[in-house]
Design an enzyme around this catalytic site. Sequence first.
Site, short mmCIF file in Angstrom:
data_model
loop_
_atom_site.label_atom_id
_atom_site.label_comp_id
_atom_site.label_asym_id
_atom_site.label_seq_id
_atom_site.Cartn_x
_atom_site.Cartn_y
_atom_site.Cartn_z
N THR A 51 23.11 10.06 -47.47
CA THR A 51 22.61 10.97 -46.55
C THR A 51 21.49 11.66 -46.81
O THR A 51 20.64 11.78 -46.30
CB THR A 51 23.88 11.95 -46.00
OG1 THR A 51 25.13 11.07 -45.99
CG2 THR A 51 23.46 12.44 -44.96
N VAL A 52 21.65 12.34 -48.24
CA VAL A 52 20.72 13.55 -48.64
C VAL A 52 19.37 12.62 -48.99
O VAL A 52 18.20 12.74 -48.71
CB VAL A 52 21.06 14.16 -49.60
CG1 VAL A 52 20.01 15.36 -50.06
CG2 VAL A 52 22.20 15.17 -49.16
N ARG A 80 23.16 2.38 -55.51
CA ARG A 80 24.10 1.30 -55.63
C ARG A 80 23.83 0.11 -54.81
O ARG A 80 24.30 -0.95 -55.47
CB ARG A 80 25.63 1.97 -55.57
CG ARG A 80 26.27 2.34 -56.60
CD ARG A 80 27.78 2.42 -56.08
NE ARG A 80 27.81 3.17 -55.30
CZ ARG A 80 28.58 4.45 -55.37
NH1 ARG A 80 29.16 5.00 -56.53
NH2 ARG A 80 28.63 5.19 -54.07
N GLY A 85 30.74 14.21 -42.32
CA GLY A 85 29.77 14.09 -43.69
C GLY A 85 29.75 15.28 -44.32
O GLY A 85 28.77 15.44 -45.22
N LYS A 99 28.80 26.48 -57.31
CA LYS A 99 27.77 27.05 -56.71
C LYS A 99 27.71 28.37 -57.22
O LYS A 99 26.58 29.24 -57.46
CB LYS A 99 27.95 27.04 -55.22
CG LYS A 99 27.82 25.62 -54.71
CD LYS A 99 28.13 25.43 -53.19
CE LYS A 99 27.97 23.92 -52.76
NZ LYS A 99 28.48 23.84 -51.51
N1 HSE Z 1 30.89 19.54 -49.40
C1 HSE Z 1 29.74 20.57 -49.62
C2 HSE Z 1 30.34 21.55 -48.58
C3 HSE Z 1 28.54 19.87 -49.36
O1 HSE Z 1 30.98 21.48 -47.40
O2 HSE Z 1 29.60 22.60 -48.36
C4 HSE Z 1 27.42 20.78 -49.52
O3 HSE Z 1 27.46 21.29 -50.89
#
Ligand code: HSE
Length: 439
Positions: free
Chosen positions: A21-22, A53, A196, A214
């Site tokens: 996606t990114v 992949r 997603g 984070k």
């Molecule tokens: N799974 C992470 C979220 C994606 O829900 O924030 C972004 O880092």
Amino acid sequence: MNAGGGDMNDILRVGIAGLGTVGAAVVRLLEAQSADLAARTGKKIMVTGVSARDPARERGIDLSGATWFATPKELAVSENIDLFVELIGGDEGAARESVEAALNSGKSVVTANKALLARHGIALARLAEQHGAALAFEASVAGGIPIVKTLREGLAGNRIERVYGILNGTCNYILSRMELEGLSFAECLAEAQKLGYAEADPTFDIGGFDTAHKLAILASLAFGVKLDAEAISIEGVQDISLADLHAADELGYRVKLLGVAQRTSHGVEQRVHPTMVPLSSSIAQVMGVTNAVTVDADAVSELTLVGPGAGGMATASAVVADIADIARGIRSAPFGLPVDHLAPAQKSPMQRHEGGYYIRLAVRNQIGAAAAIATRMAEHEISLESIVQRRARDGDDSVAPVVLVTYATTEASVRQALAQIVKDGHVADKPQVIRIERE
Ligand code: HSE
């Protein structure tokens, strides 16, 4: 010459590993913003190499100018690229190998990989320093919110006291949907996966680990400490029930999964846990997949950044900003200081945490139970701000839901008082404890 200071014929050749996606959104954004990016940076930014992949998958992007590489590592060291963008994910395997290989060959790296940084960020920053390369990771924290640059460059003149925020879109989406729609935890998680937002393994989201990765990055930038996910106390949202969300609302709070890093008398405290925030606070207004980060600092006082924390285009926005910085020739120390100047992070035991507490008890309906609970609280010098007892919603009179809110106390006092209350036999279930974060 132009605003970016380079020769417009200069090309920055970008290799992208990972076209999910990114990755696909980055290709699209570089294409859509091509002229503006060239004007801003002085370089034409071109995707000249890719690795993924499944090369055959239809992604709806134009990769005609790019060479396909069998592995991310081959792409990372290729003469065909100047800059390596890692969007594979995971803290080991192909992501780690390819990022190390790129830095070792003197190539700058852009990554969105918070798990890789939380685990190996210091070693990677050292490699970048040794080879004069950039290591940029704006997309790794809070998606499209430019909090990395804000902490490292924008607030360089401040002494930061606390940085905290909603750093996981999936958890915030789940808590918001549960509260507003009355849906179950499982239903909301399934929706977040479908949209997603969630990690490949959603326990990273709901267990608080993604937030911790984070937070380790933010704490390093804010306080000049080495990234160390082991130094963070982590609790997820998996035990939060609708009863807690309703009780929070009645008491004037909302439950959020927060990552908090703050200076204390015993060092930088780093913690991730469900938190009651006042309904009137700016962070309480942040709903759905949106993220928010608040910084308390001496000169700027309080600063809150709010924006999309997950999703292809929002994350690509941060990746492209890093690519543009590198095109301009910017080489910041990844964590704001040379690696040898970063202090070790120390685990600050949660038992020493001080603050208010929300406690929900299933109290057995027996004479003297409430008085005994109040006595145990008093014995541990816990002052109660409010006590609410309701009849059980299912009409079962053998157990009464009781919610206590405390004034500031310590985690150790709360845990000891509750252990005693459980031992006294007055509660029918494990007590629910949620910390309160006041502004
Ligand atoms: N799974 C992470 C979220 C994606 O829900 O924030 C972004 O880092």
